[in-house]
Enzyme design. Structure first.
Site, PDB file in Angstrom:
ATOM      1  N   CYS B  87       7.496  54.441  78.797  1.00  0.00           N
ATOM      2  CA  CYS B  87       7.901  53.179  78.186  1.00  0.00           C
ATOM      3  C   CYS B  87       9.355  52.863  78.542  1.00  0.00           C
ATOM      4  O   CYS B  87       9.665  52.543  79.667  1.00  0.00           O
ATOM      5  CB  CYS B  87       7.669  53.240  76.674  1.00  0.00           C
ATOM      6  SG  CYS B  87       7.728  51.633  75.884  1.00  0.00           S
ATOM      7  N   HIS B 196       1.997  55.532  75.775  1.00  0.00           N
ATOM      8  CA  HIS B 196       2.682  56.698  75.209  1.00  0.00           C
ATOM      9  C   HIS B 196       1.793  57.919  75.063  1.00  0.00           C
ATOM     10  O   HIS B 196       1.207  58.131  74.001  1.00  0.00           O
ATOM     11  CB  HIS B 196       3.229  56.338  73.823  1.00  0.00           C
ATOM     12  CG  HIS B 196       4.374  55.403  73.864  1.00  0.00           C
ATOM     13  ND1 HIS B 196       5.676  55.793  73.695  1.00  0.00           N
ATOM     14  CD2 HIS B 196       4.416  54.072  74.078  1.00  0.00           C
ATOM     15  CE1 HIS B 196       6.479  54.755  73.786  1.00  0.00           C
ATOM     16  NE2 HIS B 196       5.745  53.690  74.025  1.00  0.00           N
ATOM     17  N   GLU B 198       2.714  60.873  74.487  1.00  0.00           N
ATOM     18  CA  GLU B 198       3.238  61.790  73.457  1.00  0.00           C
ATOM     19  C   GLU B 198       2.738  61.421  72.064  1.00  0.00           C
ATOM     20  O   GLU B 198       2.843  62.224  71.145  1.00  0.00           O
ATOM     21  CB  GLU B 198       4.775  61.826  73.504  1.00  0.00           C
ATOM     22  CG  GLU B 198       5.498  60.713  72.767  1.00  0.00           C
ATOM     23  CD  GLU B 198       5.477  59.375  73.484  1.00  0.00           C
ATOM     24  OE1 GLU B 198       4.720  59.209  74.449  1.00  0.00           O
ATOM     25  OE2 GLU B 198       6.215  58.458  73.053  1.00  0.00           O
TER      26      GLU B 198
END
Ligand SMILES: Nc1ncnc2c1ncn2[C@@H]1O[C@H](COP(=O)(O)OP(=O)(O)O)[C@@H](O)[C@H]1O
Ligand SMILES: [Mg+2]
Lengths: 749, 227, 90, 90
Positions: B87, B196, B198
């Site tokens: 991002c 994302h 994560e």
């Protein structure tokens, strides 16, 4: 320009002062003179006028809010109660949680983006000031009619502002509300809530103690933001030299706030502060007087040291400025260096602006001359208290007599189906995903549940899976019909939402949005609502930890619906046991918990189909709410249910449609004996929820409900790709999805 | 000994702690790196996490690009160290020109947060070896400046060289050219993407999927194997 | 066809976080001697007909009601001398 | 002290949804005859010393490396004629 020093004020007792223009009443001005034994200086007058305003002093609401401190339920969880920046509750395992809801209604109407953004910024600083890391935000919002042109100006701006600020801070938005009603046309309600987590020993309070301790202002530079009233001062008492008109609008800088958060948390971690206060409404006036008032001793401030964005600001303006992203800390002298180092690390400007004294006065100096010398309590905590007259409005009886029971009901299955579809697609009942998808709900990596779930839930401890949940609710239509019951219904709904997610409700915060307190009708609504809420909290065992009052929400003579918004905080020992709303497993059984009566007063159906508001809101039974919550929590803990959804506006059918769409599964419903299909689907009786039960758990679950006396009715099964009410109608999921999801983008995208 | 993966914190970075957690969940050691330090603390790989570094003021990633830590990251990336930009991290990587193209405001002009389906187009990068080319995954997407653009020549080159690492499926959420969600450099050590991973490493959290874990296990395996 | 430019800047007394962030970054990039930076918006409008007083009045109104948020922003309307136009003038 | 302005606009071939959104809204607001709108950024820099060629060269470099991303944006550097300056020139 002559500086209006204390000495000058003493020597010129007769100088005319613009107390009236600053919003003070004659007797209030007289009281200030009496407190000081002389006329106030310009700076003192400015301080008193903002601190004694309705917004800061709660002068009209105080006498009613007192009940929240008097009718306190037995509750071991409460660690810090009303009066601090936010209340704090114990959630176990050494963790404490602080939470609060605040309003930013008026600024958001003038400048929707910045008004809403700075609303988020303000509430986050309140939470931070308690010593906590902010972990989530919520945003209960109310706008005028969905199709009104001005709503197209206000709503997108407000939503972008909340997202723009909250997303940039890295706080997941986990819940809120979006309500449309023409009563909010000229007065949208932009409430914002925040939750913070800390260890018990990290709780901080807003107080200045210990003579010699330093007062440090840190964060953004001070500019001419939000000092409407003071321009009066500048123009009337003094020859105005600086920019004549200061902006009443504040502009937020979320990046600065993010730095402030990280910097402050690092400062807390090293135990460098004694007391701390955020700067919000009334800026430095508020922070210095509140810190000094709550602590022991006095305070001396050198105002020249305040870092400015605009060098032309007068001392009065510096005291009043509502520039955002600032905090004020009390620090022991030998810790100042380390404090400054951490600020430097985070690129945060920090300045020692004064120190705690062993006197009893708040003293402020400008270029070496004293411009303020006041007893801080008289500014911060001993403001005026009004006993405003109130009386039940003359129209209340007629409103309640205008019973929704007499409204024509659907005559055929086809008509019932059309009305259901209309309710599901109405702006208030429609999916708010277009709005909430503009908010980051994943950041921080601890989000267990977020919109459109009943409650938002975040994990507090990665190792033990401890979590907290929050829901916010309010229903101005119910409250208009009966403010006492309406406040309790808001409480009950929020409580029920938290329990439906599997969390145990612990405590509440609230935001009380009302019209003008000078109107006895409005004051009655306020008195009734606070009484209802206090009684309700006592009955449910959930103390009020704090909140916010927003008055004067009206356009001309017309007040908004009384709108108490309640935020309930719950705790869950193991987030893996949380209950979502989605019906996901075909063949699971659907049970309705609670009892359904013919209750249509203030209902979504009466509003959407008949544009009607009258009669009485649904009956409140708080004992029942308590029992329902216990069952929902036990069932989640023991794995007896796979989904639960509370029933509120729009009734059973609304809840079933939401759960079906969320799980992408249909449901076959059977109208229970003794109920007609219309009442079954659309009544808004309180104290109800629908649950999805695996067949293997059916007996255990119904036995538990039976044993504890909770009415439970089997109403159908998860099945197919339509919501079918047997013998009446079926609506395909795709038709429902279109109806439910296209309304809001259709209006605002 | 396990691999040491650095996670950079710029002022305004938001997902650094989440990324550290994801690194740990995968079994590697997460090493916090500070934007003012040139020292990369001998890490084996670096992640530039998401957020709004410097408030995304000027342009997303434009100011962070000039930080001391980036000087070292740029040098090391050119020397072959694995670098992942998620991002805002992806935005930083395009601003440094370690990756071609640029990120612009979403075509609908709104911030968008959604569960996004992607196709992993390349399993030959340092960060995607645990996936199979063509594999479909769903991970959260959340940004306002997520529209990937580059000129036609660059796009054709990326396609021809197999450097489009991820493509949006079902919906293109921001108007990215050719549905590009992420790309890699020629060597395959530098990868950037908007969604994302994560936020998708633990069941229950976020979307409840673990489709993003592969990024972190891929790099861990690669680094451990290299020893 | 002519081009009209509307420049929209935050009012001087309003906080400009973007401009400040840019300014603070400059010394680090080795650029000295810039004491203030403000960041605003520039709109380039292609106008169909002649840019006469009536058209300018309309654009002024458009800027006031729509392009700028006059609660916090100021604006300036300018007719852009395109290369051609300048040439023609001379 | 002098003011230098840097205007940054998206390259013509790059889609500008902000400009388009503005343009699409105009007819609804009753403004006709605008055939295209592009939205860009305007930076106002207050320069401490004299704005000589050396200063302008530095600002040009600053714009190229920092204020604009030349992958997607074009920029123009202009010295703003302040009221005074204009007077002085004449
Ligand atoms: N402004 C908002 N911000 C965040 N979440 C919202 C907002 N408005 C609605 N929601 C979410 O959408 C879902 C449905 O809202 P609502 O119908 O008000 O719920 P309920 O009636 O169960 O209280 C909830 O998860 C709520 O938190
Ligand atoms: Mg609910």
């Amino acid at each position: 320009m002559t500086l209006d020093t204390v000495k000058h004020a003493t020597e010129s007792p007769e100088a005319a002062q613009p107390w009236k223009e600053l919003g003070l009443k004659e007797d209030e001005y007289a009281r200030i003179r009496e407190i000081l034994g002389r006329r106030p200086t310009g700076a003192e007058l400015a301080m008193y006028s903002v601190m004694w305003s309705e917004h800061c002093s709660y002068k009209s609401s105080k006498v009613h809010l007192k009940q929240f401190g008097e009718k306190v339920p037995e509750n071991d969880a409460m660690l810090v109660g009303i009066g601090e920046n936010a209340g704090v509750v114990d959630v176990g395992q050494g963790y404490a949680v602080t939470f609060k809801v605040e309003s930013h209604n008026h600024p958001s109407y003038i400048e929707p983006y910045q008004g809403a953004a700075t609303g988020v910024g303000g509430i986050v600083r309140d939470i931070l000031a308690m010593g906590a890391r902010p972990v989530a935000v919520v945003d209960p919002l109310r706008f005028g009619a969905a199709d009104h042109p001005d709503t197209k100006r206000v709503l997108p701006g407000v939503v972008a502002g909340i997202g723009g600020y909250g997303n940039c801070l890295g706080l997941p938005n986990i819940g809120g509300e979006v309500v449309f009603d023409s009563c909010y046309q000229g007065n949208p309600l932009v409430n914002a809530g925040c939750i913070g987590v800390m260890k018990h020993e990290d709780i901080h309070l807003a107080k200045a103690s210990g003579a010699g301790n330093k007062v440090i202002l840190y964060g953004a530079r001070t500019g001419g933001d939000g000092i409407g009233g003071v321009s009066v001062l500048a123009s009337e008492t003094f020859e105005s030299t600086g920019p004549a008109k200061r902006p009443a609008v504040q502009v937020g800088d979320p990046f600065q706030e993010k730095l402030l958060i990280e910097c402050t948390l690092e400062i807390f971690k090293e135990k460098l502060v004694d007391g701390i206060q955020d700067l919000g409404g009334a800026g430095l006036s508020c922070a210095t007087s509140e810190l000094a008032s709550a602590g022991s001793g006095g305070m001396r401030v050198e105002l020249d040291t305040v870092p400015l964005r605009d060098a032309t600001l007068s001392p009065e303006e510096i005291l009043m400025s509502e520039s955002q992203e600032r905090m004020c800390a009390i620090v022991e002298p030998d810790k100042v260096d380390r404090f400054m180092e951490i600020c430097e690390k985070w690129d945060v400007i920090a300045t020692v602006i004064g120190e705690v004294t062993d006197g009893e006065r708040l003293e402020i100096f400008w270029h070496g001359e004293q411009i303020v010398d006041v007893p801080p309590r008289t500014v911060a905590h001993e403001g005026p208290v009004y006993h405003r007259p109130y009386a039940r409005p003359s129209w209340q009886d007629a409103l309640q007599a205008d019973d929704a029971a007499k409204l024509p009901r659907p005559a055929t299955a086809e008509e019932l189906k059309d009305q259901v579809l209309k309710v599901v697609a109405s702006p208030n009942q429609a999916s708010k995903a277009w709005i909430t998808d503009q908010y980051d709900r994943f950041v921080q990596g601890n989000t267990i549940l977020a919109q459109p779930e009943d409650a938002g839930m975040v994990r507090v401890d990665e190792d033990t899976n401890l979590g907290v949940a929050m829901a916010t609710d309010g229903n101005g239509r119910y409250a208009k019909l009966d403010p006492y019951a309406g406040a309790q219904l808001a409480l009950a709904e929020s409580y029920r939402n938290v329990a439906a997610s599997g969390a145990k409700p612990l405590a509440i915060s609230n935001c009380l949005n009302f019209g003008s307190p000078e109107d006895p009708d409005v004051m009655w609504q306020f008195a009734e609502a606070t009484r209802g809420l206090a009684d309700g909290c006592l009955a449910l065992g959930t103390p009020v930890t704090g909140g916010n009052v927003s008055l004067y929400n009206q356009t001309g003579e017309t007040a908004i619906h009384p709108t108490p918004v309640v935020a309930v905080l719950g705790v869950i020992d193991d987030v893996t046991r949380r209950t979502p709303i989605a019906f996901k497993e075909e063949g699971q059984l659907l049970y309705l918990l609670g009892e359904t009566g013919e209750e249509f007063g203030g209902s979504a159906w009466s509003g959407v189909v008949h544009d009607h508001l009258g009669g009485l809101p649904p009956k409140v039974d708080l004992e029942r709410e308590r029992l329902l919550a216990e069952i929902l929590i036990s069932a989640s803990r023991d794995g007896m249910i796979d989904a639960a959804h509370d029933l509120s506006d729009g009734g059973l059918v609304q809840a079933v449609v939401e759960s079906c769409l969320r799980g992408d599964k249909g449901a076959r419903l059977v109208v229970p004996d003794g109920l007609d299909a219309f009442t079954f689907l659309l009544s808004e009786s309180a104290g109800r929820a629908v649950v999805s039960v695996p067949r293997s758990e059916e007996l255990r679950f119904t036995d538990m409900c039976g044993a504890r006396g909770l009415p439970v009715t089997r109403i159908g099964v998860v099945d197919g790709d339509a919501v079918e009410v047997q013998g009446h109608f079926a609506l395909s999921l795709s038709e429902l999805r279109t109806a439910h999801t296209e309304t809001i983008p259709g209006l605002f995208a | 000994m396990t691999a040491r993966i650095g996670v950079v914190t710029f002022p305004g970075t938001l997902d650094d702690r989440d990324t550290q957690r994801a690194v740990r969940v995968a079994g590697a050691e997460a090493v916090p790196l500070w934007h003012r330090d040139k020292d990369l603390k001998q890490v084996d790989a670096v992640v530039l996490p998401g957020g709004f570094s410097y408030g995304d003021y000027l342009r997303a990633g434009a100011i962070s690009r000039f930080s001391p830590v980036m000087e070292s990251v740029i040098d090391q990336a050119k020397a072959g160290m694995p670098v992942l930009g998620i991002c805002n991290g992806f935005q930083v990587l395009t601003e440094t020109h370690l990756l071609p193209g640029a990120m612009l405001r979403n075509n609908h002009l709104h911030f968008i947060c959604r569960d996004q389906k992607l196709r992993v187009e390349s399993d030959r990068t340092a960060w995607t070896a645990d996936y199979e080319a063509g594999q479909e995954i769903s991970i959260p997407l959340k940004n306002i400046d997520g529209r990937y653009v580059a000129d036609e020549r660059t796009l054709d080159m990326l396609e021809a060289e197999g450097r489009v690492a991820f493509r949006y499926l079902d919906v293109n959420p921001n108007g990215s050219l050719r549905d590009i969600a992420g790309i890699t450099n020629e060597a395959g050590n530098v990868v950037g993407l908007m969604p994302h991973p994560e936020h998708a490493v633990e069941p229950l959290i976020g979307t409840g999927r673990t489709d993003g874990l592969g990024f972190f296990t891929s790099i861990l395996k690669k680094l451990v194997d290299a020893r | 066809m002519a081009r009209v430019v509307v420049d929209v800047m935050l009012k001087p007394e309003i906080l400009d976080p973007q401009g400040q962030a840019v300014q603070r970054a400059l010394p680090r990039l080795g650029f000295q001697g810039i004491s203030d930076v403000r960041q605003g918006k520039r709109f380039e409008l292609e106008v169909d007909g002649p840019v006469d007083d009536a058209a300018l009045a309309r654009i002024h109104e458009m800027a006031e009601t729509f392009l700028a948020n006059t609660v916090i922003e100021d604006f300036v309307v300018k007719v852009e001398a395109t290369e051609n136009a300048v040439g023609a003038d001379k």
